[in-house]
Design a protein around this motif. Structure first.
Motif, short mmCIF file in Angstrom:
data_model
loop_
_atom_site.label_atom_id
_atom_site.label_comp_id
_atom_site.label_asym_id
_atom_site.label_seq_id
_atom_site.Cartn_x
_atom_site.Cartn_y
_atom_site.Cartn_z
N THR A 1 -9.50 3.55 14.49
CA THR A 1 -10.63 3.21 13.62
C THR A 1 -11.40 4.52 13.39
OG1 THR A 1 -12.15 2.66 15.43
CG2 THR A 1 -10.80 0.88 14.57
N PRO A 2 -12.19 4.61 12.32
CA PRO A 2 -12.64 3.52 11.46
C PRO A 2 -11.56 3.05 10.50
CG PRO A 2 -13.51 5.61 10.66
CD PRO A 2 -12.84 5.91 11.96
N GLN A 3 -11.76 1.80 10.08
CA GLN A 3 -10.98 1.21 9.00
C GLN A 3 -11.99 0.77 7.95
OE1 GLN A 3 -8.23 -1.74 10.54
NE2 GLN A 3 -7.52 -0.37 12.16
N VAL A 4 -11.88 1.38 6.77
CA VAL A 4 -12.90 1.20 5.73
C VAL A 4 -12.31 0.42 4.55
CG1 VAL A 4 -14.61 2.35 4.28
CG2 VAL A 4 -13.87 3.44 6.43
N PHE A 5 -13.10 -0.53 4.04
CA PHE A 5 -12.69 -1.35 2.91
C PHE A 5 -13.89 -1.59 2.00
CE2 PHE A 5 -10.44 -2.48 6.76
CZ PHE A 5 -9.11 -2.40 6.39
N THR A 6 -13.62 -2.01 0.78
CA THR A 6 -14.74 -2.49 -0.04
C THR A 6 -15.23 -3.79 0.59
OG1 THR A 6 -13.35 -3.81 -1.52
CG2 THR A 6 -13.73 -1.50 -2.14
N ASP B 1 -6.16 -5.95 14.16
CA ASP B 1 -7.20 -5.06 13.64
C ASP B 1 -7.57 -5.54 12.25
OD1 ASP B 1 -5.00 -4.37 12.13
OD2 ASP B 1 -5.12 -2.22 12.53
N ASP B 2 -8.48 -4.82 11.61
CA ASP B 2 -8.95 -5.23 10.29
C ASP B 2 -7.88 -5.04 9.22
OD1 ASP B 2 -11.85 -5.65 11.17
OD2 ASP B 2 -11.39 -3.63 11.84
N ALA B 3 -7.05 -4.01 9.39
CA ALA B 3 -5.98 -3.77 8.42
C ALA B 3 -5.03 -4.96 8.37
CB ALA B 3 -5.22 -2.49 8.78
N SER B 4 -4.70 -5.55 9.52
CA SER B 4 -3.79 -6.70 9.53
C SER B 4 -4.44 -7.92 8.89
CB SER B 4 -3.32 -7.01 10.95
OG SER B 4 -4.41 -7.26 11.82
N VAL B 5 -5.76 -8.05 9.04
CA VAL B 5 -6.48 -9.16 8.40
C VAL B 5 -6.46 -8.99 6.88
CG1 VAL B 5 -8.68 -10.39 8.22
CG2 VAL B 5 -7.98 -9.44 10.42
N VAL B 6 -6.76 -7.78 6.42
CA VAL B 6 -6.81 -7.51 4.99
C VAL B 6 -5.42 -7.60 4.36
CG1 VAL B 6 -7.25 -5.67 3.29
CG2 VAL B 6 -8.93 -6.15 5.09
N GLU B 7 -4.43 -7.08 5.04
CA GLU B 7 -3.06 -7.10 4.53
C GLU B 7 -2.56 -8.54 4.34
OE1 GLU B 7 0.63 -4.19 5.44
OE2 GLU B 7 -0.03 -5.40 7.15
N SER B 8 -3.06 -9.46 5.16
CA SER B 8 -2.59 -10.85 5.10
C SER B 8 -2.99 -11.57 3.81
CB SER B 8 -3.12 -11.64 6.31
OG SER B 8 -4.50 -11.90 6.18
N ILE B 9 -3.96 -11.01 3.09
CA ILE B 9 -4.34 -11.63 1.81
C ILE B 9 -3.72 -10.88 0.62
CG2 ILE B 9 -6.49 -12.60 2.73
CD1 ILE B 9 -7.99 -10.36 1.16
N GLY B 10 -2.74 -10.02 0.93
CA GLY B 10 -1.99 -9.35 -0.14
C GLY B 10 -2.52 -8.00 -0.57
N GLU B 11 -3.53 -7.48 0.12
CA GLU B 11 -4.08 -6.18 -0.23
C GLU B 11 -3.24 -5.05 0.40
OE1 GLU B 11 -6.50 -5.52 -2.29
OE2 GLU B 11 -7.26 -7.57 -2.60
N LYS B 12 -3.12 -3.94 -0.33
CA LYS B 12 -2.40 -2.78 0.19
C LYS B 12 -3.30 -1.96 1.11
CE LYS B 12 0.89 -2.30 -3.61
NZ LYS B 12 1.43 -1.39 -4.67
N ILE B 13 -2.68 -1.32 2.08
CA ILE B 13 -3.42 -0.51 3.05
C ILE B 13 -3.14 0.97 2.79
CG2 ILE B 13 -3.76 0.00 5.49
CD1 ILE B 13 -4.71 -2.81 4.58
N THR B 14 -4.20 1.73 2.61
CA THR B 14 -4.09 3.18 2.44
C THR B 14 -4.37 3.87 3.77
OG1 THR B 14 -4.86 3.01 0.15
CG2 THR B 14 -4.97 5.19 1.17
#
Length: 227
Positions: A163-168, A186-199
């Motif tokens: 971390t940090p893991q930053v998102f809008t 982590d937060d990336a796995s939560v965000v990825e689960s709704i179809g968002e790409k991880i940078t």
């Protein structure tokens, strides 16, 4: 010219001292003369004095933290929010203090050596692509466990997530509307689960997460270098 989005940092500090073999919650253990959590908050303040800091702590630790701030004359302004039963719930509680749109960093309270340049790069990635997740390359060889034992896998294909893991704020809030799942680490796995790409953003090996007595030794060494 596009208006810059407000920046938030949710600093999640819900640990105990069990793995540290310590009676004090690990985020309150002193390193270089003050609690670890204070070092972490200072890193984000040094990145930007205008960043909106949200510190998530177990409800029963809030008063202890207030007393520590008085004892150490710690005056960096931040909001405190009671955590939940899991990291997922704690981040969700922290998000409740994020008003409107913005860029939101989620950071471990016991990663006090994150570099300002790393924080900056993660926020810039999120501003451009919607996410900025800090990672480093593994140093050791990696083996994958399979039914018949294990096999070697190419190290270059893997990253260790920090971390940090930053998102809008829009993306992160949408991701945290769902229920907690066992595979959310982590937060990336939560965000990825709704179809968002991880940078991904390259981090630093100094950005350690202090969880064991050995980490404390390393932390003291890093802190002395900065004095």
């Amino acid at each position: 010219m596009a208006q810059e989005l407000p920046e938030y940092a949710i600093i999640v500090a819900g640990g105990s001292g069990s793995r540290m073999q310590h009676d004090t919650p690990k985020q309150f253990i002193p390193v270089a003369g003050k609690p670890i959590l204070m070092h972490t908050i200072e890193r984000f303040y040094n990145y930007s004095p205008t960043i909106r800091l949200i510190v998530v702590l177990p409800k029963e630790q809030l008063e202890t933290w207030r007393e520590l701030c008085k004892t150490y004359s710690f005056t960096i302004f931040h909001m405190t929010v009671p955590g939940g039963a899991s990291r997922f719930e704690s981040v969700k509680n922290g998000l409740g203090a994020v008003m409107g749109n913005g860029l939101v960093a989620v950071h471990d309270g016991v990663r006090p050596f994150v570099e300002v340049e790393t924080i900056k790069a993660a926020f810039e990635a999120a501003a451009n692509y919607g996410s900025g997740v800090v990672v480093v390359s593994p140093k050791d060889s990696i083996r994958e466990l399979i039914s018949k034992g294990s096999i070697s896998v190419p190290r270059a294909n893997y990253k260790l997530v920090q971390t940090p893991q930053v998102f809008t704020a829009e993306i992160l809030k949408k991701a945290y509307e769902q229920h907690d799942q066992g595979y959310f680490t982590d937060d990336a796995s939560v965000v990825e689960s709704i179809g968002e790409k991880i940078t991904l953003v390259e981090g630093s090996y100094r950005n350690i997460k202090i969880t064991t007595p050995e980490d404390l030794i390393l932390a003291e060494a890093f802190a002395k270098e900065q004095l």
